[in-house]
Design a protein around this motif. Structure first.
Motif, PDB file in Angstrom:
ATOM      1  N   PHE A   1       0.839  -1.195   0.000  1.00  0.00           N
ATOM      2  CA  PHE A   1       0.000   0.000   0.000  1.00  0.00           C
ATOM      3  C   PHE A   1       0.883   1.258   0.000  1.00  0.00           C
ATOM      4  CE2 PHE A   1      -2.697  -3.335   1.598  1.00  0.00           C
ATOM      5  CZ  PHE A   1      -3.932  -3.060   1.040  1.00  0.00           C
ATOM      6  N   PHE A   2       0.511   2.245  -0.837  1.00  0.00           N
ATOM      7  CA  PHE A   2       1.235   3.513  -0.942  1.00  0.00           C
ATOM      8  C   PHE A   2       0.263   4.669  -0.734  1.00  0.00           C
ATOM      9  CE2 PHE A   2       3.649   0.493  -3.444  1.00  0.00           C
ATOM     10  CZ  PHE A   2       4.967   0.772  -3.116  1.00  0.00           C
ATOM     11  N   ASP A   3       0.781   5.754  -0.134  1.00  0.00           N
ATOM     12  CA  ASP A   3      -0.045   6.948   0.006  1.00  0.00           C
ATOM     13  C   ASP A   3       0.053   7.781  -1.268  1.00  0.00           C
ATOM     14  OD1 ASP A   3       2.351   8.391   0.122  1.00  0.00           O
ATOM     15  OD2 ASP A   3       2.435   8.269   2.307  1.00  0.00           O
ATOM     16  N   ARG A   4      -0.521   8.976  -1.242  1.00  0.00           N
ATOM     17  CA  ARG A   4      -0.607   9.777  -2.469  1.00  0.00           C
ATOM     18  C   ARG A   4       0.754  10.277  -2.955  1.00  0.00           C
ATOM     19  NH1 ARG A   4      -0.574  15.332  -1.588  1.00  0.00           N
ATOM     20  NH2 ARG A   4      -0.785  16.007   0.574  1.00  0.00           N
ATOM     21  N   GLU A   5       1.774  10.242  -2.121  1.00  0.00           N
ATOM     22  CA  GLU A   5       3.125  10.627  -2.545  1.00  0.00           C
ATOM     23  C   GLU A   5       4.023   9.418  -2.758  1.00  0.00           C
ATOM     24  OE1 GLU A   5       4.793  13.517   0.051  1.00  0.00           O
ATOM     25  OE2 GLU A   5       3.300  15.065  -0.422  1.00  0.00           O
ATOM     26  N   TRP A   6       3.411   8.275  -2.896  1.00  0.00           N
ATOM     27  CA  TRP A   6       4.097   7.017  -3.165  1.00  0.00           C
ATOM     28  C   TRP A   6       5.065   6.623  -2.060  1.00  0.00           C
ATOM     29  CZ3 TRP A   6       2.843   3.509  -6.834  1.00  0.00           C
ATOM     30  CH2 TRP A   6       1.993   3.927  -7.850  1.00  0.00           C
ATOM     31  N   ASN A   7       4.659   6.875  -0.820  1.00  0.00           N
ATOM     32  CA  ASN A   7       5.394   6.364   0.331  1.00  0.00           C
ATOM     33  C   ASN A   7       4.764   5.044   0.762  1.00  0.00           C
ATOM     34  OD1 ASN A   7       7.080   8.752   0.642  1.00  0.00           O
ATOM     35  ND2 ASN A   7       5.217   9.774   1.361  1.00  0.00           N
ATOM     36  N   GLU A   8       5.582   4.036   0.977  1.00  0.00           N
ATOM     37  CA  GLU A   8       5.055   2.736   1.387  1.00  0.00           C
ATOM     38  C   GLU A   8       4.485   2.817   2.799  1.00  0.00           C
ATOM     39  OE1 GLU A   8       6.670  -1.826   2.100  1.00  0.00           O
ATOM     40  OE2 GLU A   8       7.666  -0.535   0.621  1.00  0.00           O
ATOM     41  N   ARG A   9       3.239   2.264   2.966  1.00  0.00           N
ATOM     42  CA  ARG A   9       2.563   2.347   4.268  1.00  0.00           C
ATOM     43  C   ARG A   9       2.263   0.992   4.879  1.00  0.00           C
ATOM     44  NH1 ARG A   9       0.459   7.396   5.101  1.00  0.00           N
ATOM     45  NH2 ARG A   9       0.367   6.672   7.261  1.00  0.00           N
ATOM     46  N   GLY A  10       2.572  -0.077   4.201  1.00  0.00           N
ATOM     47  CA  GLY A  10       2.323  -1.401   4.760  1.00  0.00           C
ATOM     48  C   GLY A  10       1.984  -2.398   3.671  1.00  0.00           C
ATOM     49  N   THR A  11       1.885  -3.671   4.051  1.00  0.00           N
ATOM     50  CA  THR A  11       1.555  -4.739   3.108  1.00  0.00           C
ATOM     51  C   THR A  11       0.270  -5.435   3.544  1.00  0.00           C
ATOM     52  OG1 THR A  11       2.819  -6.414   4.316  1.00  0.00           O
ATOM     53  CG2 THR A  11       4.014  -5.088   2.674  1.00  0.00           C
ATOM     54  N   LYS A  12      -0.252  -6.268   2.664  1.00  0.00           N
ATOM     55  CA  LYS A  12      -1.467  -7.013   3.003  1.00  0.00           C
ATOM     56  C   LYS A  12      -1.225  -7.937   4.186  1.00  0.00           C
ATOM     57  CE  LYS A  12      -3.084 -10.288   0.226  1.00  0.00           C
ATOM     58  NZ  LYS A  12      -3.828 -10.980  -0.877  1.00  0.00           N
ATOM     59  N   ALA A  13      -0.040  -8.484   4.260  1.00  0.00           N
ATOM     60  CA  ALA A  13       0.272  -9.382   5.374  1.00  0.00           C
ATOM     61  C   ALA A  13       0.370  -8.621   6.693  1.00  0.00           C
ATOM     62  CB  ALA A  13       1.572 -10.130   5.091  1.00  0.00           C
ATOM     63  N   SER A  14       1.048  -7.474   6.681  1.00  0.00           N
ATOM     64  CA  SER A  14       1.241  -6.731   7.932  1.00  0.00           C
ATOM     65  C   SER A  14      -0.032  -6.028   8.389  1.00  0.00           C
ATOM     66  CB  SER A  14       2.361  -5.704   7.754  1.00  0.00           C
ATOM     67  OG  SER A  14       2.010  -4.734   6.770  1.00  0.00           O
TER      68      SER A  14
ATOM     69  N   GLU B   1      -4.042 -18.355   3.856  1.00  0.00           N
ATOM     70  CA  GLU B   1      -4.208 -19.649   4.510  1.00  0.00           C
ATOM     71  C   GLU B   1      -5.429 -20.393   3.997  1.00  0.00           C
ATOM     72  OE1 GLU B   1      -4.405 -18.694   8.619  1.00  0.00           O
ATOM     73  OE2 GLU B   1      -2.343 -17.947   8.742  1.00  0.00           O
ATOM     74  N   THR B   2      -6.385 -19.682   3.392  1.00  0.00           N
ATOM     75  CA  THR B   2      -7.570 -20.293   2.799  1.00  0.00           C
ATOM     76  C   THR B   2      -7.766 -19.705   1.403  1.00  0.00           C
ATOM     77  OG1 THR B   2      -9.000 -18.611   3.801  1.00  0.00           O
ATOM     78  CG2 THR B   2      -8.694 -20.664   5.033  1.00  0.00           C
ATOM     79  N   THR B   3      -8.738 -20.246   0.674  1.00  0.00           N
ATOM     80  CA  THR B   3      -9.066 -19.744  -0.662  1.00  0.00           C
ATOM     81  C   THR B   3     -10.521 -19.290  -0.688  1.00  0.00           C
ATOM     82  OG1 THR B   3      -9.758 -21.925  -1.470  1.00  0.00           O
ATOM     83  CG2 THR B   3      -7.415 -21.338  -1.691  1.00  0.00           C
ATOM     84  N   CYS B   4     -10.899 -18.597  -1.745  1.00  0.00           N
ATOM     85  CA  CYS B   4     -12.286 -18.112  -1.865  1.00  0.00           C
ATOM     86  C   CYS B   4     -13.287 -19.265  -1.852  1.00  0.00           C
ATOM     87  CB  CYS B   4     -12.447 -17.306  -3.152  1.00  0.00           C
ATOM     88  SG  CYS B   4     -11.769 -15.639  -3.082  1.00  0.00           S
ATOM     89  N   GLY B   5     -12.912 -20.383  -2.463  1.00  0.00           N
ATOM     90  CA  GLY B   5     -13.814 -21.527  -2.520  1.00  0.00           C
ATOM     91  C   GLY B   5     -14.136 -22.131  -1.176  1.00  0.00           C
ATOM     92  N   ASP B   6     -13.398 -21.774  -0.136  1.00  0.00           N
ATOM     93  CA  ASP B   6     -13.665 -22.308   1.200  1.00  0.00           C
ATOM     94  C   ASP B   6     -14.831 -21.605   1.890  1.00  0.00           C
ATOM     95  OD1 ASP B   6     -11.532 -24.063   0.949  1.00  0.00           O
ATOM     96  OD2 ASP B   6     -10.099 -22.614   1.733  1.00  0.00           O
ATOM     97  N   TYR B   7     -15.385 -20.574   1.273  1.00  0.00           N
ATOM     98  CA  TYR B   7     -16.433 -19.781   1.916  1.00  0.00           C
ATOM     99  C   TYR B   7     -17.729 -19.857   1.111  1.00  0.00           C
ATOM    100  CZ  TYR B   7     -12.443 -17.965   4.480  1.00  0.00           C
ATOM    101  OH  TYR B   7     -11.312 -17.863   5.258  1.00  0.00           O
ATOM    102  N   ALA B   8     -18.845 -19.736   1.815  1.00  0.00           N
ATOM    103  CA  ALA B   8     -20.159 -19.819   1.190  1.00  0.00           C
ATOM    104  C   ALA B   8     -20.320 -18.732   0.135  1.00  0.00           C
ATOM    105  CB  ALA B   8     -21.258 -19.693   2.249  1.00  0.00           C
ATOM    106  N   VAL B   9     -21.119 -19.027  -0.878  1.00  0.00           N
ATOM    107  CA  VAL B   9     -21.360 -18.060  -1.949  1.00  0.00           C
ATOM    108  C   VAL B   9     -21.954 -16.776  -1.383  1.00  0.00           C
ATOM    109  CG1 VAL B   9     -22.774 -17.600  -3.987  1.00  0.00           C
ATOM    110  CG2 VAL B   9     -21.581 -19.790  -3.762  1.00  0.00           C
ATOM    111  N   ALA B  10     -22.934 -16.914  -0.490  1.00  0.00           N
ATOM    112  CA  ALA B  10     -23.571 -15.728   0.088  1.00  0.00           C
ATOM    113  C   ALA B  10     -22.576 -14.907   0.899  1.00  0.00           C
ATOM    114  CB  ALA B  10     -24.751 -16.142   0.964  1.00  0.00           C
ATOM    115  N   ARG B  11     -21.657 -15.569   1.573  1.00  0.00           N
ATOM    116  CA  ARG B  11     -20.667 -14.842   2.363  1.00  0.00           C
ATOM    117  C   ARG B  11     -19.723 -14.069   1.454  1.00  0.00           C
ATOM    118  NH1 ARG B  11     -17.070 -17.372   7.342  1.00  0.00           N
ATOM    119  NH2 ARG B  11     -16.197 -15.405   8.071  1.00  0.00           N
ATOM    120  N   ARG B  12     -19.336 -14.663   0.339  1.00  0.00           N
ATOM    121  CA  ARG B  12     -18.486 -13.947  -0.608  1.00  0.00           C
ATOM    122  C   ARG B  12     -19.224 -12.753  -1.200  1.00  0.00           C
ATOM    123  NH1 ARG B  12     -16.412 -18.713  -4.393  1.00  0.00           N
ATOM    124  NH2 ARG B  12     -17.883 -20.009  -3.217  1.00  0.00           N
ATOM    125  N   MET B  13     -20.526 -12.915  -1.424  1.00  0.00           N
ATOM    126  CA  MET B  13     -21.328 -11.796  -1.915  1.00  0.00           C
ATOM    127  C   MET B  13     -21.351 -10.649  -0.900  1.00  0.00           C
ATOM    128  SD  MET B  13     -22.815 -12.024  -4.941  1.00  0.00           S
ATOM    129  CE  MET B  13     -23.332 -13.207  -6.186  1.00  0.00           C
TER     130      MET B  13
END
Length: 693
Positions: free
Chosen positions: A231-244, A263-275
């Motif tokens: 993730f970057f802010d509007r001046e392209w400074n790094e602000r973190g990652t998806k993991a952190s 650790e899981t995939t989209c298919g592991d969750y109910a269709v309604a929950r993904r919606m």
């Protein structure tokens, strides 16, 4: 697949040049690439066709700078030549020749510069300059993506959705949108540019949720698909990652943290929950509400811009054909769906989602938008044996084998019995289903149902908005005596039986229909007396106001013949009244006429019987009675009292009347009032001569 790249001199050269490289999507030799995720601003984004303008503009700008620098150099050289002659260092002819050449060069450069600045600018150059200036913010994002990919992550190529897709080609656009999830999943790194996130400073936990990036439909898959997201802010400074930032991102989006961590995939969750993850996101075009979710459900579909929210209906049908998950039926029309909701689209423009001012009490089986799935954020699913159940989707609905659960209401405390469609889903450990209503009959049993996918607004028998009443011309209901404790009341045929209203209904005014009831219970006369009752009530041609009643006591009918009667009637269609009448009479008359039960016939009021039918048919000394007319009284049938061993005589009366009920059908409901009356009580069983035989 088009990828962008910059040369190794890009960091030190201004402005650096982008190069477009084409790769075959099916080729295994596609190099590592970075990918950009951002919020669009259509006024500043650079398309594939506009990208060369920046190259030409940059080259033109370099030439202009070179020409401008050349003029003072030539002028200085001319002065030096003249000065050199005056001091005697250069011969006259050489100084004169050099000066003429320099002056001529200066004149040519000046003329070319004047021509370029005036004539070209007044034609195409002016428009190009304005366009380049307007699109500079979008071009800057593309350039920064390529530079960071090459020099910070050692990745030579980058993919940006604004300029790597030829949107003028519908075939390429369709292919790209269907492959978008894969593009992000295969990227080595994904850069998320948050143009409204201020540079470092302040509480990121408070600032990050306010970013528009989390309200866009397309950015949902751009968050889930890539493994490595920065993730970057509007001046392209790094602000973190998806993991952190996984915990904070899960709190903002409702996406499980395990999925964000990989650790899981989209298919592991109910269709309604993904919606539900997309329930608070918006898109610029209505159709993109569905197209941005294709990768989340691993499905493909054609693009038809112009169909509006019909695209979301098509998406749900495609999902149903690809999975056994029935949680897609778990949705509600909440307050947010009923009111007008405002928000910003992907480009920051205001969007408004309009809904009906007053929602209908019933809806089609498919949801109108992802907003309806907000209730399914914690839904769990267990497909069990439903994975082996097939379905077919037609123009009017979804035909499938269903599992139904019936909730019987208490008299006077509810609006009717409930029929629940089992969706094999649970919420906080409790099973969740969908309440459904029968609005029409069918040629099959109720276990095979057609769930409508289109909510009609015009109905054959009513101009209102209720599909239940609007599709019913008539109805018949059996009203049991309050003194009868009912153990079972089975109604056939089930194709036209509505458990919610406890009525049989007819959907046209010409076909002759029939119905039957198997009633088993106990007549509670006194606290110490409980008389078992076992009856059959048949009603023929009730929907054309010429009903014929068949009333039979099943007390002495062999259980095998009762099963035979139910089986044969279950196979008949609702409009096959002649066949149904023949089956009833053949089984009941043939098996009850030879019984030894003593029956003392009670007189029938002949004044209530229409003369046109000859008084009907009465089988004396038997357990069956048939008559046509508005009122029917049976012979007095004897029943044994198990607790005392005595025999009592019970009179069974069936009265016909009509009752207005505009919640059931447009015409009055035909009421079959079943009344039981205890006539007398015998002393002992032995006093009846034929009982023991």
């Amino acid at each position: 697949m088009r990828l962008l790249t910059v040369g190794p001199e890009a960091r030190n050269t201004q402005p650096p040049q982008l190069k477009v490289v084409n790769f075959n999507d099916c080729s295994p030799d596609i190099p590592d690439y970075a990918i950009l995720s951002h919020t669009w601003d259509d006024s500043t984004e650079v398309s594939l066709q506009q990208l060369p303008l920046f190259h030409r503009h940059a080259a033109s700008s370099r030439r202009l700078r070179q020409l401008i620098i050349t003029i003072p150099i030539l002028f200085a050289a001319s002065l030096w030549s003249l000065l050199s002659y005056t001091v005697g260092e250069v011969p006259l002819y050489l100084a004169f020749l050099t000066t003429c050449l320099l002056v001529l060069s200066l004149m040519l450069v000046s003329c070319y510069l004047a021509f370029h600045l005036y004539f070209v600018s007044t034609q195409d150059k002016q428009d190009t300059c304005q366009l380049v200036k307007k699109k500079q913010p979008g071009y800057s994002k593309i350039l920064q993506t390529c530079i960071k990919a090459r020099f910070d992550h050692n990745v030579r190529y980058a993919w940006v959705d604004t300029c790597c897709i030829d949107k003028s080609s519908s075939a390429e656009l369709t292919k790209s949108i269907n492959s978008m999830y894969d593009y992000y999943a295969k990227a080595k790194v994904c850069f998320v540019y948050l143009c409204d996130l201020e540079p470092a400073g302040g509480d990121l936990g408070k600032a990050l949720p306010k970013c528009r990036w989390f309200t866009r439909g397309w950015t949902l898959q751009e968050l889930i698909a890539p493994k490595h997201v920065i993730f970057f802010d509007r001046e392209w400074n790094e602000r973190g990652t998806k993991a952190s930032l996984s915990g904070l991102l899960s709190e903002i989006t409702g996406i499980p943290e395990e999925l964000l961590k990989g650790e899981t995939t989209c298919g592991d969750y109910a269709v309604a929950r993904r919606m539900s993850w997309a329930s608070k996101r918006v898109t610029t075009k209505e159709e993109d509400t569905a197209y941005c979710l294709l990768g989340i459900f691993d499905v493909r579909m054609s693009l038809l811009y112009g169909e509006g929210m019909g695209a979301f209906q098509r998406l749900q049908k495609v999902i149903l054909e690809s999975t056994a998950d029935r949680s897609i039926f778990i949705w509600t029309e909440g307050e947010d769906e009923r009111k007008d909701c405002t928000g910003n689209d992907r480009g920051g423009n205001e969007c408004r989602i309009k809904a009906a001012s007053k929602p209908h009490p019933w809806s089609a089986i498919l949801a109108k938008s992802p907003r309806s799935f907000e209730c399914a954020r914690n839904l769990e699913v267990s497909v069990t044996d439903s994975i082996y159940r097939d379905l077919s989707i037609g123009p009017r609905g979804i035909k499938m084998v269903v599992s139904l659960v019936y909730l019987v209401s208490k008299v006077g405390q509810d609006d009717g019995n409930k029929c629940i469609l089992e969706a094999f889903s649970s919420l906080k450990g409790e099973s969740v289903g969908v309440m459904i209503r029968k609005i029409s009959g069918g040629r099959t049993l109720v276990e095979t149902a057609t769930l409508v996918t289109k909510y009609e607004t015009v109905f054959p028998f009513s101009k209102g908005c209720d599909p239940v009443v609007g599709n019913r011309h008539g109805a018949v209901r059996l009203r049991l005596d309050p003194s009868l404790i009912v153990n079972e009341c089975r109604a056939i045929p089930r194709t036209h039986w509505d458990i919610h209203d406890n009525v049989f209904f007819g959907t046209n005014k010409t076909s002759k229909s029939w119905c039957g009831f198997f009633v088993q219970g106990q007549l509670a006369d006194t606290p110490t007396t409980c008389i078992p009752i076992n009856l059959f009530v048949g009603c023929i041609r009730w929907n054309i106001k010429r009903p014929s009643i068949i009333l039979a006591s099943l007390e002495d009918l062999d259980p095998g013949f009762r099963v035979l009667l139910e089986y044969q009637l279950d196979r008949l269609e609702f409009e096959s009244c002649r066949k149904a009448e023949a089956v009833m009479m053949s089984v009941l008359d043939g098996r009850l006429s030879g019984t030894a039960t003593v029956v003392e016939t009670c007189a029938v009021d002949q004044s209530q019987i229409p003369s046109s039918n000859g008084g009907g048919t009465v089988f004396d000394k038997r357990g069956i009675f048939q008559i046509n007319g508005p009122a029917t009284s049976s012979p007095g049938w004897h029943y044994r009292v198990p607790s005392t061993g005595k025999k009592v005589r019970v009179e069974v009366n069936l009265e016909l009347e009509e009752e207005e009920d505009d919640t059931v059908c447009v015409n009055p409901v035909t009421m079959l009032n079943l009344r039981l009356k205890l006539l007398e009580e015998e002393s002992t069983v032995e006093n009846v001569g034929l009982w023991d035989s």
